[in-house]
Design a protein around this motif. Sequence first.
Motif, PDB file in Angstrom:
ATOM      1  N   GLY A  15      38.283  33.032  35.538  1.00 44.23           N
ATOM      2  CA  GLY A  15      38.668  34.019  34.710  1.00 44.23           C
ATOM      3  C   GLY A  15      38.207  35.298  35.232  1.00 44.23           C
ATOM      4  N   LEU A  16      37.140  35.452  35.947  1.00 44.96           N
ATOM      5  CA  LEU A  16      36.439  36.752  36.798  1.00 44.96           C
ATOM      6  C   LEU A  16      37.669  37.073  37.807  1.00 44.96           C
ATOM      7  CD1 LEU A  16      32.679  36.204  36.705  1.00 44.96           C
ATOM      8  CD2 LEU A  16      33.975  38.035  35.432  1.00 44.96           C
ATOM      9  N   MET A  17      37.970  36.048  38.527  1.00 48.02           N
ATOM     10  CA  MET A  17      38.967  36.051  39.741  1.00 48.02           C
ATOM     11  C   MET A  17      40.195  36.698  39.046  1.00 48.02           C
ATOM     12  SD  MET A  17      37.193  35.891  42.436  1.00 48.02           S
ATOM     13  CE  MET A  17      38.631  35.933  43.857  1.00 48.02           C
ATOM     14  N   GLY A  18      40.388  36.242  37.947  1.00 46.20           N
ATOM     15  CA  GLY A  18      41.943  36.507  37.400  1.00 46.20           C
ATOM     16  C   GLY A  18      41.900  37.801  36.948  1.00 46.20           C
ATOM     17  N   ALA A  19      40.689  38.344  36.554  1.00 45.99           N
ATOM     18  CA  ALA A  19      40.745  39.830  35.921  1.00 45.99           C
ATOM     19  C   ALA A  19      40.605  40.616  37.047  1.00 45.99           C
ATOM     20  CB  ALA A  19      39.213  39.782  34.879  1.00 45.99           C
ATOM     21  N   TRP A  20      40.133  40.264  38.226  1.00 47.67           N
ATOM     22  CA  TRP A  20      39.860  41.092  39.493  1.00 47.67           C
ATOM     23  C   TRP A  20      41.246  41.074  39.931  1.00 47.67           C
ATOM     24  CZ3 TRP A  20      40.961  40.056  44.708  1.00 47.67           C
ATOM     25  CH2 TRP A  20      40.713  40.870  45.493  1.00 47.67           C
ATOM     26  N   ALA A  21      42.291  40.255  39.982  1.00 49.01           N
ATOM     27  CA  ALA A  21      43.549  40.217  40.399  1.00 49.01           C
ATOM     28  C   ALA A  21      44.373  41.023  39.570  1.00 49.01           C
ATOM     29  CB  ALA A  21      43.887  38.786  40.630  1.00 49.01           C
ATOM     30  N   LEU A  22      44.101  41.157  38.306  1.00 41.21           N
ATOM     31  CA  LEU A  22      45.079  41.841  37.589  1.00 41.21           C
ATOM     32  C   LEU A  22      44.658  43.099  37.667  1.00 41.21           C
ATOM     33  CD1 LEU A  22      47.070  42.118  34.938  1.00 41.21           C
ATOM     34  CD2 LEU A  22      44.949  42.024  33.511  1.00 41.21           C
ATOM     35  N   PHE A  23      43.339  43.633  37.716  1.00 44.01           N
ATOM     36  CA  PHE A  23      42.811  44.893  37.970  1.00 44.01           C
ATOM     37  C   PHE A  23      43.377  45.466  39.402  1.00 44.01           C
ATOM     38  CE2 PHE A  23      39.709  47.737  39.946  1.00 44.01           C
ATOM     39  CZ  PHE A  23      39.840  48.902  39.148  1.00 44.01           C
ATOM     40  N   THR A  24      43.360  44.651  40.323  1.00 47.52           N
ATOM     41  CA  THR A  24      43.735  45.163  41.547  1.00 47.52           C
ATOM     42  C   THR A  24      45.459  45.127  41.719  1.00 47.52           C
ATOM     43  OG1 THR A  24      42.159  43.771  42.702  1.00 47.52           O
ATOM     44  CG2 THR A  24      43.974  44.404  44.105  1.00 47.52           C
ATOM     45  N   MET A  26      47.276  46.055  38.785  1.00 49.21           N
ATOM     46  CA  MET A  26      47.547  47.298  38.370  1.00 49.21           C
ATOM     47  C   MET A  26      47.242  48.790  38.970  1.00 49.21           C
ATOM     48  SD  MET A  26      48.924  46.177  35.689  1.00 49.21           S
ATOM     49  CE  MET A  26      49.060  47.647  34.656  1.00 49.21           C
ATOM     50  N   ASN A  27      45.962  48.495  39.729  1.00 54.36           N
ATOM     51  CA  ASN A  27      45.561  49.519  40.757  1.00 54.36           C
ATOM     52  C   ASN A  27      46.621  49.717  41.616  1.00 54.36           C
ATOM     53  OD1 ASN A  27      44.020  51.734  41.602  1.00 54.36           O
ATOM     54  ND2 ASN A  27      42.882  50.324  42.965  1.00 54.36           N
ATOM     55  N   ALA A  28      47.350  48.760  42.245  1.00 58.77           N
ATOM     56  CA  ALA A  28      48.397  48.755  43.540  1.00 58.77           C
ATOM     57  C   ALA A  28      49.697  49.355  42.784  1.00 58.77           C
ATOM     58  CB  ALA A  28      48.482  47.343  44.092  1.00 58.77           C
ATOM     59  N   LYS A  29      49.991  49.082  41.590  1.00 60.34           N
ATOM     60  CA  LYS A  29      51.083  49.426  40.890  1.00 60.34           C
ATOM     61  C   LYS A  29      51.200  51.085  40.643  1.00 60.34           C
ATOM     62  CE  LYS A  29      53.499  47.296  37.965  1.00 60.34           C
ATOM     63  NZ  LYS A  29      53.923  46.579  36.386  1.00 60.34           N
ATOM     64  N   VAL A  30      49.577  51.385  40.424  1.00 58.99           N
ATOM     65  CA  VAL A  30      49.568  52.962  40.069  1.00 58.99           C
ATOM     66  C   VAL A  30      49.882  53.621  41.370  1.00 58.99           C
ATOM     67  CG1 VAL A  30      47.660  54.785  39.401  1.00 58.99           C
ATOM     68  CG2 VAL A  30      48.171  52.584  38.000  1.00 58.99           C
ATOM     69  N   LYS A  31      49.335  53.114  42.458  1.00 64.89           N
ATOM     70  CA  LYS A  31      49.277  53.721  43.968  1.00 64.89           C
ATOM     71  C   LYS A  31      50.798  53.712  44.345  1.00 64.89           C
ATOM     72  CE  LYS A  31      44.583  52.778  45.424  1.00 64.89           C
ATOM     73  NZ  LYS A  31      43.946  52.247  46.612  1.00 64.89           N
ATOM     74  N   VAL A  32      51.794  52.941  44.138  1.00 62.63           N
ATOM     75  CA  VAL A  32      52.961  52.708  44.441  1.00 62.63           C
ATOM     76  C   VAL A  32      53.794  53.763  43.606  1.00 62.63           C
ATOM     77  CG1 VAL A  32      55.101  51.204  44.429  1.00 62.63           C
ATOM     78  CG2 VAL A  32      52.837  50.650  45.341  1.00 62.63           C
TER      79      VAL A  32
END
Length: 127
Positions: A15-24, A26-32
């Motif tokens: 779950g923690l890894m999934g949350a971290w992956a989702l956050f990463t 979303m952050n990448a989508k914002v940067k793109v």
Amino acid sequence: MIELVMKLGPWIFAGLMGAWALFTHMNAKVKVADTKQQAQSAVAAAKAQQQVAEDNLDAREMADAQADADASKTAATAAQERTDVENSQSRLDDADARADLLKLLHGSSADNPGAGQGSAGTDPGRG
């Protein structure tokens, strides 16, 4: 308790890894999206600069064409004036032509009392 952590630990970690992956993600989508917006702005600015450069080139070409036309008109006017002078001189006999040319070169004796007296005589104020 250890048994519970052993059973739920992998799920919590997943779950923690999934949350971290989702956050990463979303952050990448914002940067793109930011990068895409910056690129679009840069392209728009480049197109505007290109349009300004094209307008400047058009104005320069128009000015060059106008200058060429003005130069041609001036040359034609000068040629016509020379032809007029040559034609008027050709109608005169030799003595009258010589007198007209001397008048053109030295000015008339009525306008300049020192005419024909060398370079010192061309300016009535000089002594």
